[in-house]
Write a protein that holds these residues in place. Structure first.
Motif, mmCIF file in Angstrom:
data_model
loop_
_atom_site.group_PDB
_atom_site.id
_atom_site.type_symbol
_atom_site.label_atom_id
_atom_site.label_comp_id
_atom_site.label_asym_id
_atom_site.label_seq_id
_atom_site.Cartn_x
_atom_site.Cartn_y
_atom_site.Cartn_z
ATOM 1 N N PRO A 1 -94.413 -47.330 37.676
ATOM 2 C CA PRO A 1 -94.264 -45.897 37.413
ATOM 3 C C PRO A 1 -95.143 -45.430 36.257
ATOM 4 O O PRO A 1 -95.714 -46.255 35.523
ATOM 5 C CB PRO A 1 -92.783 -45.779 37.037
ATOM 6 C CG PRO A 1 -92.495 -47.078 36.349
ATOM 7 C CD PRO A 1 -93.314 -48.111 37.092
ATOM 8 N N PRO A 2 -95.268 -44.124 36.069
ATOM 9 C CA PRO A 2 -95.975 -43.623 34.882
ATOM 10 C C PRO A 2 -95.238 -44.100 33.629
ATOM 11 O O PRO A 2 -94.027 -43.923 33.530
ATOM 12 C CB PRO A 2 -95.868 -42.094 35.035
ATOM 13 C CG PRO A 2 -95.608 -41.863 36.491
ATOM 14 C CD PRO A 2 -94.789 -43.032 36.937
ATOM 15 N N TYR A 3 -95.967 -44.716 32.680
ATOM 16 C CA TYR A 3 -95.268 -45.234 31.497
ATOM 17 C C TYR A 3 -96.008 -44.975 30.182
ATOM 18 O O TYR A 3 -95.638 -45.518 29.133
ATOM 19 C CB TYR A 3 -94.959 -46.726 31.645
ATOM 20 C CG TYR A 3 -96.121 -47.648 31.921
ATOM 21 C CD1 TYR A 3 -97.122 -47.865 30.980
ATOM 22 C CD2 TYR A 3 -96.196 -48.361 33.115
ATOM 23 C CE1 TYR A 3 -98.164 -48.744 31.216
ATOM 24 C CE2 TYR A 3 -97.233 -49.245 33.370
ATOM 25 C CZ TYR A 3 -98.213 -49.430 32.419
ATOM 26 O OH TYR A 3 -99.246 -50.308 32.656
ATOM 27 N N ILE A 4 -97.038 -44.150 30.203
ATOM 28 C CA ILE A 4 -97.736 -43.843 28.957
ATOM 29 C C ILE A 4 -96.993 -42.727 28.224
ATOM 30 O O ILE A 4 -96.745 -41.667 28.807
ATOM 31 C CB ILE A 4 -99.183 -43.382 29.226
ATOM 32 C CG1 ILE A 4 -99.926 -44.394 30.107
ATOM 33 C CG2 ILE A 4 -99.935 -43.156 27.911
ATOM 34 C CD1 ILE A 4 -100.101 -45.743 29.497
ATOM 35 N N GLY B 1 -92.344 -42.616 27.090
ATOM 36 C CA GLY B 1 -92.884 -43.428 28.175
ATOM 37 C C GLY B 1 -91.848 -44.020 29.104
ATOM 38 O O GLY B 1 -92.190 -44.728 30.056
ATOM 39 N N LEU B 2 -90.576 -43.738 28.847
ATOM 40 C CA LEU B 2 -89.504 -44.397 29.593
ATOM 41 C C LEU B 2 -88.775 -43.489 30.579
ATOM 42 O O LEU B 2 -87.786 -43.910 31.199
ATOM 43 C CB LEU B 2 -88.480 -44.985 28.618
ATOM 44 C CG LEU B 2 -89.009 -46.062 27.659
ATOM 45 C CD1 LEU B 2 -87.921 -46.427 26.648
ATOM 46 C CD2 LEU B 2 -89.469 -47.294 28.416
ATOM 47 N N ASP B 3 -89.235 -42.266 30.755
ATOM 48 C CA ASP B 3 -88.516 -41.310 31.612
ATOM 49 C C ASP B 3 -88.238 -41.865 33.004
ATOM 50 O O ASP B 3 -87.119 -41.757 33.517
ATOM 51 C CB ASP B 3 -89.308 -40.005 31.741
ATOM 52 C CG ASP B 3 -89.153 -39.100 30.522
ATOM 53 O OD1 ASP B 3 -88.505 -39.538 29.547
ATOM 54 O OD2 ASP B 3 -89.702 -37.981 30.538
ATOM 55 N N TYR B 4 -89.262 -42.430 33.635
ATOM 56 C CA TYR B 4 -89.103 -42.894 35.016
ATOM 57 C C TYR B 4 -88.271 -44.162 35.099
ATOM 58 O O TYR B 4 -87.551 -44.380 36.079
ATOM 59 C CB TYR B 4 -90.467 -43.091 35.678
ATOM 60 C CG TYR B 4 -91.124 -41.778 36.008
ATOM 61 C CD1 TYR B 4 -90.859 -41.126 37.206
ATOM 62 C CD2 TYR B 4 -91.992 -41.158 35.104
ATOM 63 C CE1 TYR B 4 -91.437 -39.904 37.509
ATOM 64 C CE2 TYR B 4 -92.578 -39.930 35.394
ATOM 65 C CZ TYR B 4 -92.297 -39.308 36.600
ATOM 66 O OH TYR B 4 -92.861 -38.096 36.883
ATOM 67 N N TYR B 5 -88.338 -45.000 34.074
ATOM 68 C CA TYR B 5 -87.510 -46.207 34.078
ATOM 69 C C TYR B 5 -86.029 -45.836 34.041
ATOM 70 O O TYR B 5 -85.207 -46.455 34.719
ATOM 71 C CB TYR B 5 -87.862 -47.103 32.896
ATOM 72 C CG TYR B 5 -89.268 -47.647 32.951
ATOM 73 C CD1 TYR B 5 -89.628 -48.601 33.896
ATOM 74 C CD2 TYR B 5 -90.246 -47.193 32.081
ATOM 75 C CE1 TYR B 5 -90.916 -49.095 33.954
ATOM 76 C CE2 TYR B 5 -91.540 -47.674 32.132
ATOM 77 C CZ TYR B 5 -91.874 -48.617 33.075
ATOM 78 O OH TYR B 5 -93.151 -49.096 33.151
ATOM 79 N N ARG B 6 -85.687 -44.835 33.238
ATOM 80 C CA ARG B 6 -84.283 -44.401 33.172
ATOM 81 C C ARG B 6 -83.789 -43.973 34.553
ATOM 82 O O ARG B 6 -82.698 -44.350 34.988
ATOM 83 C CB ARG B 6 -84.144 -43.254 32.175
ATOM 84 C CG ARG B 6 -84.404 -43.638 30.732
ATOM 85 C CD ARG B 6 -84.095 -42.493 29.777
ATOM 86 N NE ARG B 6 -84.392 -42.882 28.398
ATOM 87 C CZ ARG B 6 -85.544 -42.621 27.779
ATOM 88 N NH1 ARG B 6 -86.499 -41.949 28.410
ATOM 89 N NH2 ARG B 6 -85.748 -43.019 26.548
#
Length: 296
Positions: free
Chosen positions: A192-195, A222-227
């Motif tokens: 996912p996008p992580y920058i 950088g963690l929005d998509y991981y959540r």
């Protein structure tokens, strides 16, 4: 005036060096091989080959694009990944060698999966590099490739055709297109996008100016998509199904924490790339998750 391979390489490398291009000889050779439709062996063994006027004109046009910061992959519109050839252009993230660690990890895990069909979801497929590689190297796989970008999906579909990979493509945000999915997944995989948003402006010009922001911007930390992925994947994975995520530099521990907080993942592991950087985090859905599923 006619120019041969050795002379045009010397001239182009000099120009690229003066414009602070980090790999001038490699870039010039890759561009020249592409234009001549020859491999590097030909370049090395036919130094006196004289370019046509059109070949010379096109070569310098490409070199000037490289000086402007356009990545070589966008200039030649190709990138190799997992031994396969992929078409790329502006609007889709260029596949990186680092991501091969993610794919190899998933392939290795799938070898021990005792099931007739391995159902896989690639979230944010981009060029299709991950989904197509998994489809090619996991023989009993059924692969969904999902992306929000219409352009990315059109490129991924093109790559699937070129690589003879049977993929089901879906457009939408994260898991939403699969909200009515009846059969659970064996694997959810994503790069996912992580920058972090503020870090994007510090990236190389090749990345910040030419690669799609949509595929880079992971929010403030950088963690929005991981959540979102960690929270929602449990709705779609089978018991003991795999969640496999590529992570950015120094993000592995934070992604592990998200999995632990969610409380329905086990066998959490961090996997290093060849440079010793923790590049992939994997986990499996534990049986207790059946009673701990939260609607998306």
């Amino acid at each position: 005036m006619a120019v041969n391979i050795i002379d045009i390489l010397k001239a182009s490398v000099d120009k690229l060096e003066k414009n602070n291009i980090q790999t001038p000889l490699l870039d010039a050779e890759v561009i020249l091989c592409h234009l001549l439709k020859k491999d590097k062996v030909f370049i090395f063994t036919h130094r006196d080959y004289v370019l046509t006027d059109e070949e010379e004109k096109m070569f310098w046009k490409c070199i000037h694009k490289r000086i402007e910061g356009v990545p070589v992959q966008y200039i030649i519109k190709r990138q190799e990944f997992m031994g396969l050839d992929f078409y790329v252009e502006e609007g889709v993230l260029i596949p990186r060698p680092d991501t091969e660690i993610l794919v190899e990890t998933v392939i290795e895990w799938a070898k021990n999966r005792n099931t007739e069909t391995i159902r896989i979801l690639d979230l944010g497929t981009g060029s299709g590099a991950i989904s197509i590689s998994l489809c090619k190297y996991i023989k009993n796989s059924f692969v969904y490739a999902l992306d929000l970008s219409h352009k990315a999906l059109s490129i991924a579909k093109k790559n699937a055709v070129e690589n003879k990979a049977d993929i089901t493509f879906l457009q939408g945000d994260l898991f939403y297109p699969l909200k009515d999915l009846q059969e659970k997944l064996d694997i959810v995989v994503s790069n996912p996008p992580y920058i972090p948003k503020e870090d994007i402006k510090t990236l190389q010009i090749e990345v910040q100016k030419y690669e799609p922001i949509l595929a880079l911007d992971g929010g403030e930390d950088g963690l929005d998509y991981y959540r979102k992925i960690v929270d929602q994947a449990s709705n779609f994975l089978k018991n003991e199904g795999l969640l496999a995520l590529e992570v950015g530099h120094n993000q592995a521990d934070e992604v592990v924490s998200l999995m632990k907080i969610k409380g329905c993942y086990e066998n959490i592991k961090k996997i290093k790339d060849l440079a010793g950087i923790e590049r992939v985090v994997i986990a499996t859905l534990c049986e207790s998750a059946k009673n701990d599923i939260i609607d998306c």
